[in-house]
Scaffold this active site. Structure first.
Site, short mmCIF file in Angstrom:
data_model
loop_
_atom_site.label_atom_id
_atom_site.label_comp_id
_atom_site.label_asym_id
_atom_site.label_seq_id
_atom_site.Cartn_x
_atom_site.Cartn_y
_atom_site.Cartn_z
N LYS A 1 -4.29 -8.23 -1.64
CA LYS A 1 -4.23 -7.01 -0.82
C LYS A 1 -4.49 -5.79 -1.68
CE LYS A 1 -1.26 -9.22 2.54
NZ LYS A 1 0.08 -9.62 2.95
N GLN B 1 6.08 -7.90 1.95
CA GLN B 1 5.57 -9.27 1.95
C GLN B 1 6.67 -10.25 2.34
OE1 GLN B 1 2.24 -10.18 1.29
NE2 GLN B 1 2.99 -12.13 2.09
N ASP C 1 1.84 -3.78 9.53
CA ASP C 1 1.86 -5.17 10.00
C ASP C 1 1.98 -5.24 11.53
OD1 ASP C 1 1.49 -7.15 8.07
OD2 ASP C 1 3.53 -6.95 7.29
#
Ligand code: NDP
Length: 295
Positions: A54, A98, A121
């Site tokens: 990422k 994460q 997200d």
């Protein structure tokens, strides 16, 4: 013999990333560089690889990234305090924590602590609610990537019967909501569904998000179905391991009109849409009166 179109997720992700890069260049020309904060707790090797990917993709498109690496034994209050700092930091447009988190930390509490405007997200209940209402918001990245691939293959999805196998909060449910928004007729299957293969054989579109290696084979498909395989499973084979999806690719290819491979299908799309969400988050923050951003 049936020869399906192999849906190239890497090429599609390159297209999305090129568009994101262009948008970042335009924002940077106005002195507005998007910034993503990535929080990694502990040393899980797979999570470290995801975070590294990422951060690398951010650099490629010109998004600034800030990594916060926290020890595995950290307590929840400290993680929540970091999220509060990132929420308040005007330089930060997106926050990604994460998953999975260590056992002592309540994942749901961490997700709900993120400012919904920075929730790239798309897991915060405010964004989930907006998706359910069909309102613009930050939508989850993997289902957004699946929609992009489906639009590429099929164009207008109106009236298609889509079967989503799996009902998780991160893939199955938002996937079903996006398909409904695109005027599909949607069926969601899960572990209690009775005769899932029969129900799935009704589908024009099959989205596999089950977490069961190669569960979905030709017996689950009607001729000409478009198959999107979200699954990522590492299986042991003789002296090595191999990545496979939730679809048995060789078997499903006998019936599918188009199918995503694993790897190289949905996976690259998830990161591309994470970066697109980071840019979208910045734009939303700019458009909200009183929203802060460093110029
Ligand atoms: P979850 O384990 O959270 O959910 C799995 C779902 O599948 C559940 O709803 C479960 O039903 C259902 N299910 C399990 N067994 C069956 C069965 N035999 N028949 C029908 N339904 C069944 O998984 P995720 O949604 O998080 O992930 C799904 C897959 O996608 C995994 O392989 C994961 O690694 C991958 N993934 C890939 C991403 C990418 O970027 N490509 C991103 C995220 C995930 P129930 O609710 O009843 O338990």
């Amino acid at each position: 013999m049936n020869t399906p179109r192999i849906i190239d997720g890497k090429a599609a992700a390159r297209e999305v990333l090129a568009a994101v890069k262009h948008e970042v260049e335009m924002l940077c020309a106005e002195g507005l560089q998007p910034c993503l904060a990535v929080v990694l707790v502990g040393n899980d090797p797979a999570s470290r690889v995801y975070v590294r990917n990422k951060v690398e993709r951010c650099a490629e498109v010109g998004i600034c990234s800030i990594e916060h690496l926290l020890p595995a034994d950290i307590d929840q209050a400290t993680v929540l305090a970091l999220i509060a700092d990132l929420n308040a930091d005007p330089r930060v447009n997106g926050i990604l924590v994460q998953m999975p988190l260590p056992k002592q930390i309540d994942e749901a509490a961490v997700i709900q602590a993120i400012d919904p405007r920075k929730d790239v997200d798309g897991f915060h209940r405010e964004n989930v609610g907006a998706l359910s209402l069909g309102q613009p918001a930050l939508y989850p990245c993997t289902p957004s990537g699946c929609m992009y691939l489906l639009n590429q293959v099929l164009g207008d999805l109106s009236g298609k019967h889509a079967v989503v196998v799996g009902r998780s909060n991160i893939v199955g449910k938002p996937m079903a909501a996006l398909l409904l928004q695109a005027n599909c007729t949607v069926t969601v299957l899960h572990s209690r569904s009775v005769d899932a293969p029969r129900l799935c054989r009704e589908a024009d579109i099959v989205i596999a998000a089950v977490g069961r290696p190669q569960l979905i084979n030709a017996d689950w498909l009607k001729e000409g179905a478009v198959v999107i395989d979200v699954g990522i499973n590492r299986i042991a084979e003789a002296d090595r391991t191999r990545l496979v999806g939730d679809v048995d690719f060789a078997s499903a290819s006998q019936k599918a009109a188009a199918i995503t491979p694993v790897p190289g299908g949905v996976g690259p799309m998830t990161i591309a849409f994470l970066l697109q969400n980071t840019v979208r988050a910045l734009r939303q923050q700019l458009s909200v009166p009183g929203a802060h951003h460093a110029l």
